[in-house]
Design a protein around this motif. Sequence first.
Motif, PDB file in Angstrom:
ATOM      1  N   THR A 540     -51.959  24.500  17.474  1.00 31.07           N
ATOM      2  CA  THR A 540     -52.399  23.252  18.088  1.00 31.07           C
ATOM      3  C   THR A 540     -53.437  22.538  17.235  1.00 31.07           C
ATOM      4  N   GLY A 541     -54.359  23.294  16.668  1.00 30.70           N
ATOM      5  CA  GLY A 541     -55.402  22.678  15.853  1.00 30.70           C
ATOM      6  C   GLY A 541     -54.842  21.989  14.625  1.00 30.70           C
ATOM      7  N   LYS A 542     -53.917  22.661  13.944  1.00 32.82           N
ATOM      8  CA  LYS A 542     -53.327  22.073  12.744  1.00 32.82           C
ATOM      9  C   LYS A 542     -52.436  20.889  13.093  1.00 32.82           C
ATOM     10  N   ALA A 543     -51.777  20.963  14.251  1.00 30.35           N
ATOM     11  CA  ALA A 543     -50.942  19.841  14.678  1.00 30.35           C
ATOM     12  C   ALA A 543     -51.792  18.603  14.901  1.00 30.35           C
ATOM     13  N   ARG A 544     -52.932  18.768  15.536  1.00 30.82           N
ATOM     14  CA  ARG A 544     -53.828  17.636  15.748  1.00 30.82           C
ATOM     15  C   ARG A 544     -54.283  17.037  14.408  1.00 30.82           C
ATOM     16  N   GLU A 545     -54.693  17.913  13.492  1.00 31.97           N
ATOM     17  CA  GLU A 545     -55.168  17.438  12.192  1.00 31.97           C
ATOM     18  C   GLU A 545     -54.073  16.692  11.440  1.00 31.97           C
ATOM     19  N   TYR A 546     -52.864  17.217  11.527  1.00 28.81           N
ATOM     20  CA  TYR A 546     -51.738  16.565  10.852  1.00 28.81           C
ATOM     21  C   TYR A 546     -51.522  15.164  11.411  1.00 28.81           C
ATOM     22  N   LEU A 547     -51.520  15.037  12.736  1.00 25.68           N
ATOM     23  CA  LEU A 547     -51.303  13.737  13.365  1.00 25.68           C
ATOM     24  C   LEU A 547     -52.425  12.767  13.033  1.00 25.68           C
ATOM     25  N   VAL A 548     -53.658  13.247  13.028  1.00 23.74           N
ATOM     26  CA  VAL A 548     -54.789  12.377  12.691  1.00 23.74           C
ATOM     27  C   VAL A 548     -54.631  11.820  11.281  1.00 23.74           C
ATOM     28  N   ASP A 549     -54.228  12.659  10.333  1.00 25.55           N
ATOM     29  CA  ASP A 549     -54.014  12.198   8.963  1.00 25.55           C
ATOM     30  C   ASP A 549     -52.861  11.202   8.887  1.00 25.55           C
ATOM     31  N   ALA A 550     -51.781  11.478   9.626  1.00 27.58           N
ATOM     32  CA  ALA A 550     -50.634  10.569   9.604  1.00 27.58           C
ATOM     33  C   ALA A 550     -51.006   9.211  10.174  1.00 27.58           C
ATOM     34  N   LEU A 551     -51.765   9.190  11.266  1.00 27.50           N
ATOM     35  CA  LEU A 551     -52.146   7.930  11.905  1.00 27.50           C
ATOM     36  C   LEU A 551     -53.193   7.182  11.097  1.00 27.50           C
ATOM     37  N   ALA A 552     -53.927   7.879  10.251  1.00 27.03           N
ATOM     38  CA  ALA A 552     -54.904   7.228   9.373  1.00 27.03           C
ATOM     39  C   ALA A 552     -54.248   6.663   8.124  1.00 27.03           C
ATOM     40  N   GLU A 553     -52.914   6.794   8.024  1.00 31.44           N
ATOM     41  CA  GLU A 553     -52.140   6.256   6.897  1.00 31.44           C
ATOM     42  C   GLU A 553     -52.660   6.770   5.559  1.00 31.44           C
TER      43      GLU A 553
END
Length: 620
Positions: A540-553
């Motif tokens: 879950t932690g890595k999934a959140r980090e991945y999404l945050v990076d993706a949304l930050a373009e």
Amino acid sequence: MSVGTLPVIRVLPAGLKNQIAAGEVVERPSSVVKELVENSLDAGASRVDVTVEKGGRALILVQDNGFGIAANQLSLAVTRHATSKIQRFEDITSIGSFGFRGEALPSIASVSRFTMTSCHEGADEAAFIEVRGGEIEGEGPAALAAGTRVEVRDLFGNTPARLKFLKTEVTENKRCQETLMRISLAHLHAGFSLTMGGREALRLPPDQELSARLKTFWPPVVCEGLRPFDFEREGYRAHGVAGSPATAQGRGDRILLYVNGRSVQDKMMLSAVRQAYRGMLLSREYPQIVLFLEVPNEEVDVNVHPAKLEVRFLEESRVFSTIRGGVMQALSFAEEAPPVLPHPGHSRPLENIGNDYAGTGAAPVKRSHQPSALRSEPKFATYREYQQDYNPPKDIPLPVPPSRTSSERVFSDDRTEFGTHETHISGAVAGRAEGVTLAGTNYTYLGQVADTYLVLRQGESLVLIDQHAAHERVLLAAMREARTKGDSQPLALPLEITLHPSEVDVLLGVKDDLKSMGFLLELDGPAKVLVRGIPPTLDTGKAREYLVDALAEKAKTLDDLWTMMSCKTAIKAGQALAVDEALALLDVWLQTPERDFCPHGRPVVVRWNPLDLEKLFKRK
């Protein structure tokens, strides 16, 4: 061809001349927004309200509280080469305003239905003028308390060929918003609003701090990495904010450059910024920066581009060094070091080597650097020094390949070539001749050089492998294989992620790609997304980090994002590897597609056959 058929030189009609000029100044709706808002600021406005309908095709309305235009000058305002900002030739060399050539309003009016209403400061009443296709159709008194109101309707309606080059309504709206953003950052004293499609998309109060205004446009993960700078050299000043190398992204749209308050696109200024970050970024990474350069007006030519996007400097070297010094000042105060990420333990199977790193974005290690005074030079000259400063752990091994038995990895204490101790040569080369042949190959592992390169023998050839580049390629291959199957692991409780307004549009654009990777996403209102499922290989932690990076373009595409992650996650140059760690990496690297080059295109492996070696030693 007879003389009678030769073309005749004619003076073009006024309307056609304005339409030709419009092609230089008015490229799209955002160009109209730029010209009209800059006119408002030139008129001393402290409040500018913009309305856009249907991407600017149907309506662009700009209203301000500036000092206005006198009724008897409205017709001159829509006449080419009529301006209040230049009175003599010398004024051209010291332009201090945004608009000055008197082309914007008549150009806009020639390709639209144009109405301007203005109340001059001190006048008893307002006045208006209407222009259709470049011809004045009406003028007279009007109702307006103060300032100027410009309405541009049916843009390019009389030049349909121009319409086909416009993008979708969403795209044109976004460009209008980006234009207003760029202008607003340089005019913090003024308040702005933007209404699109009947909905207020933006409201900026006057007298904001730069950091507060940026938070309206950029997501928190970007804004938190910004550092201020203010640097002056020989009468030139560079100030603003610059992003930490740890928050770099794969696109350059968050590099905003200004000269005397004017937004510009200048290659030399960009080169100075890149030079300041030299050694801290990958070739495909771009920092976030808002840079304001202030130089004497007479030392910069702003009249080299119809839309005034390009400039020319009298002292380019001084500009370069001032910008570089300012950005390096910000970087010298950066408290974030590159992320330190743990390696899996010996007990983990080798096939997890890619999965363990895929999608990680661990928080960077905090280090406190508190110099006593502002410095113009960075703490680190290169990224290598930047890495070495924070001392990544060297005692956490890579996993052992399951195909290799323990007996195959036992070495006697009486090694014959170099002995049991490490041998150092001129402080640069350290390693042991292990003489371990990789199962099923003709590669023999000999040791490690400079804690960076793995040394092998392949038949009669000598081989060097860059351990960081090899691990990058392994991780990227694992991500590609595991993240495109669409398999998803449901979450008992959905993961909630608060969205910045800029991230909502990004999410809508990449939602299908994320779904194919195994993310199950559901928008919950305008500012929150619920993550109901994640890829099976992510916690879950890595999934959140991945999404945050993706949304930050942080990358142009998801594949580029994987590439960035693989680089940040891979073992680093300068990290010593135990024999088992090196063998584990080599085993999986040899099974990886495109293994000879890292994801950035750099070579992973260098080979010398006997002939190459003879040439090096000048035997041939």
